[in-house]
Scaffold this active site. Structure first.
Site, PDB file in Angstrom:
ATOM      1  CG  ASP A   1      -0.021  -4.037   2.804  1.00  0.00           C
ATOM      2  OD1 ASP A   1       0.469  -3.526   1.776  1.00  0.00           O
ATOM      3  OD2 ASP A   1      -0.333  -3.377   3.825  1.00  0.00           O
TER       4      ASP A   1
ATOM      5  CG  HIS B   1      -0.416   0.309   2.505  1.00  0.00           C
ATOM      6  ND1 HIS B   1      -0.152  -0.658   3.452  1.00  0.00           N
ATOM      7  CD2 HIS B   1      -0.089   1.485   3.077  1.00  0.00           C
ATOM      8  CE1 HIS B   1       0.319  -0.088   4.543  1.00  0.00           C
ATOM      9  NE2 HIS B   1       0.367   1.215   4.335  1.00  0.00           N
TER      10      HIS B   1
ATOM     11  CB  SER C   1       2.411   2.520   6.316  1.00  0.00           C
ATOM     12  OG  SER C   1       1.149   2.638   6.905  1.00  0.00           O
TER      13      SER C   1
END
Length: 256
Positions: A106, A62, A209
């Site tokens: 992911d 992502h 992230s």
């Protein structure tokens, strides 16, 4: 579900929760996480990542963007203190079965045009030979969102949140799948692993992230998703389970 927000939004937000920071950790000892990578897009910090070989960086799918630059050996993003290395990417390879909505798969590999110069401040993370166990002690690191509350201002416009200049670390532990499923019923897969600190929740937040979850010196997770807002939850964070993707990582690196 806290896929990385834009930097401008993060800096403009306010924190309504009393406490020092959303990532409940402290500034890391400089260069104590030599595999830590900062990903940039058009000159702006975008995500964390991990160096896994001189030519390869591992992050979350992502975090993919069109104009990615890689910075190695960073501690303070606003200062140059010697070990920093800037690299461009020749390949950006998200997992072919990545699903943004469910956060499945992911994970993403980035090949560097010029290999990293390895030294004590820039060193690859060690990939796992086994999956992590519940209760295992880990460290999550990143330049993710922190909050700064002046005395008596929690919840007021003066209680600001921001991205820190320096790398922060938090001590957390692996949460069992059974326990984590109670926090996120029906949403976890066997390619995900949960981690957090008892009574404090995820410990990681927007901006972390793609960064590393390191357990016993081994890269076991990639910061992926969690509860929203991350400053007001006791739910653990959810990480991509690196041990599940070893074959994909090795085959992708070999082919590219």
């Amino acid at each position: 579900m806290w896929l990385l927000l834009t930097l401008s939004f993060l800096l403009a937000s306010t924190a309504a929760q009393d406490g020092d920071k959303l990532l409940e950790g402290d500034e890391c000892a400089p260069h104590s996480q030599p595999w830590q990578v900062a990903l940039y897009e058009r000159g702006r910090f975008n995500c964390g990542a991990s160096l896994i070989s001189p030519h390869w960086v591992l992050s979350a799918a992502h975090c993919q963007s069109r104009f990615m630059r890689v910075r190695l050996g960073e501690h303070n993003l606003r200062k140059r203190d010697g070990p920093e290395q800037l690299r461009t990417t020749s390949r950006v390879i998200p997992h072919p079965r990545y699903e943004a909505r469910s956060h499945r798969n992911d994970i993403m590999l980035l090949r560097l045009v010029q290999p990293a110069r390895l030294n004590p401040q820039v060193r690859p993370a060690v990939l796992p030979t086994r999956c992590p166990h519940p209760g295992e002690a880990c460290v999550v690191s990143g330049w993710g969102l922190v909050s700064h509350n002046e005395p008596g201002t929690a919840g007021s416009p003066r209680s600001q949140v921001s991205l820190p200049d320096t790398l922060h670390c938090a001590n957390i532990s692996i949460i069992s799948d059974t326990s984590c499923d109670k926090s996120y019923p029906g949403r976890l897969t066997n390619t995900m692993v949960c981690a957090g600190a008892e009574g404090r929740g995820a410990e990681s937040c927007e901006g972390d992230s793609g960064g590393p979850l390191v357990c016993g010196g081994i890269l076991q997770g990639i910061v992926s998703w969690g509860d929203v807002p991350c400053d007001n939850t006791t739910k653990p964070g959810v990480y991509t389970k690196v041990c599940h993707y070893l074959e994909w990582i090795r085959e992708t690196m070999k082919r590219n």
